[in-house]
Design an enzyme around this catalytic site. Structure first.
Site, PDB file in Angstrom:
ATOM      1  N   LYS A 142     -29.106 -50.002  56.592  1.00  7.92           N
ATOM      2  CA  LYS A 142     -30.386 -50.351  56.982  1.00  7.92           C
ATOM      3  C   LYS A 142     -30.969 -51.012  55.825  1.00  7.92           C
ATOM      4  CE  LYS A 142     -32.058 -46.624  58.688  1.00  7.92           C
ATOM      5  NZ  LYS A 142     -30.736 -45.847  58.515  1.00  7.92           N
ATOM      6  N   THR A 143     -31.225 -50.319  54.794  1.00  9.46           N
ATOM      7  CA  THR A 143     -31.892 -50.750  53.603  1.00  9.46           C
ATOM      8  C   THR A 143     -30.995 -51.830  52.824  1.00  9.46           C
ATOM      9  OG1 THR A 143     -32.708 -48.625  53.108  1.00  9.46           O
ATOM     10  CG2 THR A 143     -32.578 -50.104  51.289  1.00  9.46           C
ATOM     11  N   GLN A 159     -34.516 -39.562  61.320  1.00  6.87           N
ATOM     12  CA  GLN A 159     -34.847 -39.152  60.107  1.00  6.87           C
ATOM     13  C   GLN A 159     -36.318 -39.311  59.859  1.00  6.87           C
ATOM     14  OE1 GLN A 159     -32.313 -40.604  56.683  1.00  6.87           O
ATOM     15  NE2 GLN A 159     -31.574 -42.185  58.258  1.00  6.87           N
ATOM     16  N   ARG A 217     -27.194 -37.251  52.802  1.00  6.27           N
ATOM     17  CA  ARG A 217     -27.558 -37.878  51.410  1.00  6.27           C
ATOM     18  C   ARG A 217     -26.120 -37.792  50.689  1.00  6.27           C
ATOM     19  NH1 ARG A 217     -30.440 -40.905  52.519  1.00  6.27           N
ATOM     20  NH2 ARG A 217     -30.249 -40.071  54.777  1.00  6.27           N
ATOM     21  N   ASP A 273     -39.036 -50.845  55.318  1.00  8.13           N
ATOM     22  CA  ASP A 273     -37.909 -49.935  55.488  1.00  8.13           C
ATOM     23  C   ASP A 273     -38.649 -48.316  55.937  1.00  8.13           C
ATOM     24  OD1 ASP A 273     -35.621 -48.643  55.196  1.00  8.13           O
ATOM     25  OD2 ASP A 273     -35.788 -48.809  53.013  1.00  8.13           O
ATOM     26  N   GLU A 274     -37.847 -47.612  56.176  1.00  5.12           N
ATOM     27  CA  GLU A 274     -38.063 -46.158  56.801  1.00  5.12           C
ATOM     28  C   GLU A 274     -39.352 -46.280  57.870  1.00  5.12           C
ATOM     29  OE1 GLU A 274     -36.355 -43.635  55.852  1.00  5.12           O
ATOM     30  OE2 GLU A 274     -35.654 -44.097  53.783  1.00  5.12           O
TER      31      GLU A 274
HETATM   32  P1  ATP Z   1     -30.785 -44.238  55.039  1.00  7.68           P
HETATM   33  O1  ATP Z   1     -30.944 -43.974  56.571  1.00  7.68           O
HETATM   34  O2  ATP Z   1     -30.374 -42.977  54.478  1.00  7.68           O
HETATM   35  O3  ATP Z   1     -31.819 -44.728  54.492  1.00  7.68           O
HETATM   36  P2  ATP Z   1     -29.373 -46.791  55.313  1.00  7.68           P
HETATM   37  O4  ATP Z   1     -29.398 -46.892  56.576  1.00  7.68           O
HETATM   38  O5  ATP Z   1     -30.805 -47.427  54.524  1.00  7.68           O
HETATM   39  O6  ATP Z   1     -29.503 -45.059  55.051  1.00  7.68           O
HETATM   40  P3  ATP Z   1     -28.077 -47.814  53.198  1.00  7.68           P
HETATM   41  O7  ATP Z   1     -28.518 -46.958  51.938  1.00  7.68           O
HETATM   42  O8  ATP Z   1     -28.450 -49.260  53.092  1.00  7.68           O
HETATM   43  O9  ATP Z   1     -28.178 -47.233  54.323  1.00  7.68           O
HETATM   44  O10 ATP Z   1     -26.375 -48.116  52.906  1.00  7.68           O
HETATM   45  C1  ATP Z   1     -25.602 -46.838  52.600  1.00  7.68           C
HETATM   46  C2  ATP Z   1     -24.539 -47.132  51.668  1.00  7.68           C
HETATM   47  O11 ATP Z   1     -23.813 -47.783  52.380  1.00  7.68           O
HETATM   48  C3  ATP Z   1     -24.950 -47.671  50.504  1.00  7.68           C
HETATM   49  O12 ATP Z   1     -24.210 -47.169  49.162  1.00  7.68           O
HETATM   50  C4  ATP Z   1     -24.811 -49.281  51.033  1.00  7.68           C
HETATM   51  O13 ATP Z   1     -24.265 -50.168  49.892  1.00  7.68           O
HETATM   52  C5  ATP Z   1     -23.328 -49.137  51.631  1.00  7.68           C
HETATM   53  N1  ATP Z   1     -23.146 -50.241  52.949  1.00  7.68           N
HETATM   54  C6  ATP Z   1     -23.786 -50.511  53.812  1.00  7.68           C
HETATM   55  N2  ATP Z   1     -23.278 -51.586  54.618  1.00  7.68           N
HETATM   56  C7  ATP Z   1     -22.251 -51.832  53.745  1.00  7.68           C
HETATM   57  C8  ATP Z   1     -21.099 -52.707  54.106  1.00  7.68           C
HETATM   58  N3  ATP Z   1     -21.254 -53.683  55.176  1.00  7.68           N
HETATM   59  N4  ATP Z   1     -20.269 -52.729  53.163  1.00  7.68           N
HETATM   60  C9  ATP Z   1     -19.864 -52.211  52.229  1.00  7.68           C
HETATM   61  N5  ATP Z   1     -20.890 -51.073  52.009  1.00  7.68           N
HETATM   62  C10 ATP Z   1     -22.073 -50.897  52.826  1.00  7.68           C
HETATM   63 MG    MG Z   2     -32.311 -46.549  53.811  1.00  3.82          MG
END
Ligand code: ATP
Ligand code: MG
Length: 731
Positions: A35-36, A251, A607, A220-221
């Site tokens: 997402k981020t 979350q 995490r 975000d969040e």
């Molecule tokens: P959270 O809910 O904990 O905030 P999130 O959904 O925001 O998590 P991110 O932090 O954006 O998730 O991504 C998690 C990890 O996966 C990061 O290290 C990110 O770089 C990697 N990632 C996400 N999408 C891809 C992709 N398509 N290819 C490779 N790595 C990815």
């Molecule tokens: Mg995130």
């Protein structure tokens, strides 16, 4: 970077989100699904492909740390720094608006932020002036009341007691509090948001200006926005501007602070948004993800999402059962050393806990074993007494109406100004509706105090004026250093607290000077309109608690589960999984709060990238009490097959059966009934315990002071108890 390259490293739904036409979008997806990452790519896409000016982008993150990271990532993606972008927390952005438009917001230009501790002090003063008893009117509860009302957008004048006397009194305190803040030129955290919301709501010109400016708003969040933040978003977005929000209902962990999970549902309605779901997790191993999925499945109120990973199962999750909190900390220290011995970095390691107070034992243990660490949030560098002293001087120098700062330092270090003199000044300031500083300056002229008090007060006023003169035109770090020197704070603490304690305070004061120094370096274009000192003071109030450890040193990261949101680490320790601690005592009995605790546990588990280690202690000293707790119910909700129980303790009991919380129900190698344990109890013996009632001993291990037995209690179920403390009666 080209258009194709921007999308290259994304999967199909991620691309869809990043390259969506200019409309509101809600990305609703589980932890670690990107997402981020999508949000950052979206900003880069807008700038690079859509040709949007950075000035038109407003991005909201959850912490200041996340905001800095986001800037860095956008910079990396575009291959150049981007100026003019507004990225920050809701509070940070609101603060920035108020700084720019202080006049329209009816604030003095030098207004200061009142942090939570100052807020309590102010409420105490108001209670005193209203002759109310703190035991009947606990200041913290009153602060919660005021903050909650502000979060709902309600000022004292909007509230109706409906004849309820207690309510009437609360409203009266709230009103006084508002007046006092206004007079002193200070705003609390909730006020930042409410005031900036009112600013944009009531000022048509400004509203139109910002709506024209911020064509793209990203959040975000999103699951943790409260009602006021949501209203703030709607107001800034207006009818035309799209909002790009990413979040995860699983979350949502700030319900206790007013976050409204319904905002997710409202969003699709209010912003007519498209919903995009992401289902692939890129962060964690299969085992970790499976554990997280199984845990959160126990929650009833969910929107429901699938999450899978293409990475392998990875290591099992280690579960360590410690005798006590010290044993837990030592075990974790040992694991960290192993990790580093294998060529890994300490900063890849995070220790997560439910309650801030848990950090203390880790800190002591790590200090002993020379493991560098950093505590995020909680330890609050900026809330230490000596730091607050220095900040109070700085604040009073920038804003003489800041009564809270005035009171803190007028006789600190002691300069012979008595409590009675301060009381008189406070009373007078209140009746005349002026600041204590103004009243003091006048009183010196009219000479209404005793000669002694007069001399002392004159000295104080001279000092503050001298400070203002001397720091004029200096670089920020030198301003801070000069104020600390003129206030003689270092000398004060060295003479007041002998040895290491005093020196530690001096170190902290010096650290404040370095903080000011490095602050200026990282500030880049974050709020260029603010003068450095005001910006630094705001930073100190908004971002209490950067950490210890030298800048740039490789440190283990320690933080509460709440502050771990959005972050990821190769090795994660989840400590203190005990009933009463996690889930927290206050939440265990109420289903909706228990679900929030479970979401918090889900945040913790997710995490971890490669290895997760969970621990609990059978006995724990916390808040000055010894507690004996059962392992957390969350442990039972994790599938057995994913867990590796670590029990390195030397067993004196002769069978090879390893007693365990998780396998006791299924194991077949039970010790024989009637066999004698080391401690003199027999298996099968009936006993009674003051709290748990009657039960039967079913297992035992250890000897001497560490001898323990497992008792199957009629009502309370199976528990391991340390004999030295349990006080069992044989029946
Ligand atoms: P959270 O809910 O904990 O905030 P999130 O959904 O925001 O998590 P991110 O932090 O954006 O998730 O991504 C998690 C990890 O996966 C990061 O290290 C990110 O770089 C990697 N990632 C996400 N999408 C891809 C992709 N398509 N290819 C490779 N790595 C990815
Ligand atoms: Mg995130």
């Amino acid at each position: 970077m080209s258009k194709a390259a921007l999308l290259d490293s994304l999967n199909v739904p991620q691309r869809e989100a990043v390259s969506a036409p200019p409309q509101s979008v809600l990305v609703l997806a589980g932890a670690g699904s990107g997402k981020t990452r999508v949000l950052v790519h979206r900003i880069a896409w807008l700038l690079q492909v859509e040709g949007i000016s950075p000035l038109s982008v407003l991005a909201v993150t959850f912490t200041n740390k996340a905001a800095a990271e986001m800037r860095g990532r956008i910079h990396d993606l575009l291959g150049m720094p981007v100026g003019g972008l507004w990225v920050g927390t809701f509070h940070g952005l609101a603060h920035r608006l108020l700084r720019l438009h202080w006049r329209e917001a009816n604030l003095p230009q030098t207004f200061q932020i009142l942090d939570s501790e100052d807020q309590i002090r102010l409420i105490k003063r108001i209670l005193k002036s209203l002759d109310l008893d703190e035991t009947r009117w606990p200041p913290r509860q009153i602060a919660n009341f005021i903050n909650a009302r502000k979060d709902e957008g309600a000022r004292a004048k909007h509230l109706d007691s409906r004849g309820d006397e207690a309510q009437e009194q609360l409203i009266r305190i709230y009103r006084q509090y508002e007046e006092q803040c206004q007079r002193s030129g200070v705003v609390d955290f909730a006020e930042l948001l409410l005031r900036s919301l009112e600013l944009l709501r009531d000022n048509a010109e400004l509203q139109a200006h910002y709506r024209r400016r911020f064509r793209h708003i990203l959040v975000d969040e999103f699951q943790d926005t409260n009602a006021l933040q949501y209203a703030w978003l709607r107001l800034i977005a207006g009818e035309e501007n799209p909002v790009f929000a990413v979040g995860d209902d699983d979350q949502s962990i700030y319900g206790w602070r007013g976050a409204k999970i319904e905002n997710i549902q409202n969003f699709t309605r209010d912003f007519a948004s498209a919903i995009i779901r992401l289902e692939q997790n890129y962060r964690s191993t299969g085992n970790i993800l499976q554990a997280a999925n199984a845990l959160i499945d126990h929650n009833r109120k969910r929107l429901g999402k699938q999450l899978w990973t293409a990475s392998g199962e990875g290591e099992p999750i280690d579960l360590y059962s410690a005798f006590n909190e010290l044993d837990e900390a030592r075990y974790i220290a040992g694991r960290i050393k192993q990790w580093v011995d294998h060529g890994n970095r300490r900063e890849e390691v995070a220790i997560l806990y439910r309650s801030n107070a848990q950090s203390r034992v880790f800190e002591t243990t790590f200090n002993e074993q020379r493991i560098p660490y950093r505590v995020y949030g909680g330890l609050r560098f900026f809330e230490r007494a000596e730091i607050k002293d220095a900040l109070a001087y700085l604040r009073l120098v920038t804003n003489s109406a800041d009564d809270a700062s005035f009171e803190r330092i007028v006789n600190h270090p002691p300069r012979g100004i008595g409590e009675r003199t301060v009381d008189t000044l406070r009373q007078q300031a209140r009746t005349e509706r002026r600041s204590m500083w103004e009243v003091t300056v006048d009183a010196l002229q009219s000479g209404e105090f005793t000669a002694r008090a007069n001399t002392a007060l004159a000295g104080f006023v001279r000092l503050i004026k001298q400070m203002a003169e001397e720091i004029h035109g200096l670089p920020l770090a030198e301003q801070v250093d000069a104020i600390i020197a003129l206030a003689t704070l270092r000398e004060h603490y060295l003479s007041k607290e002998k040895g290491e304690a005093g020196q530690a305070r001096v170190d902290n004061l010096n650290e404040l000077v370095s903080a000011a120094h490095s602050y200026l370096q990282v500030r880049d274009d974050n709020a260029p309109e603010m003068d450095p000192l005001s910006a630094f003071l705001a930073h100190a109030a908004l971002e209490a608690g950067e950490g210890q450890g030298e800048a740039g040193e490789d440190c283990v990261q320690m933080m509460t589960l709440h502050s771990a949101k959005g972050l990821e680490f190769p090795l994660v320790f989840l400590a203190g999984l005990e009933e009463g601690l996690f889930p927290h005592q206050m939440s265990a009995d109420e289903p909706s709060r228990l679900e929030e605790e479970r979401r918090l546990c889900y945040v913790g588990i997710t995490r971890a990238e490669q290895q997760l280690v969970i621990s609990y202690a059978e006995q724990r000293q916390l808040h000055g009490q010894t507690r004996f707790s059962a392992p957390s119910r969350f442990l039972r909700e994790l599938p057995d097959a994913l867990i590796n129980e670590v029990r390195p303790k030397v067993k004196t009991y002769q069978t090879s059966y390893a007693p365990s919380l998780r396998t006791a129900q299924t194991t077949t190698a039970k010790p024989k009934i009637g066999s004698q344990t080391e401690s003199g109890y027999t298996i099968g013996q009936r006993v009674s315990h003051a709290k748990f009632g009657e039960g039967v001993i079913i297992d035992a291990e250890g000897s001497g002071s560490q001898a323990r037995v497992e008792v199957n209690f009629k009502a309370a179920g199976r528990k391991w108890l340390v004999l030295a403390y349990a006080n069992l009666q044989r029946l």
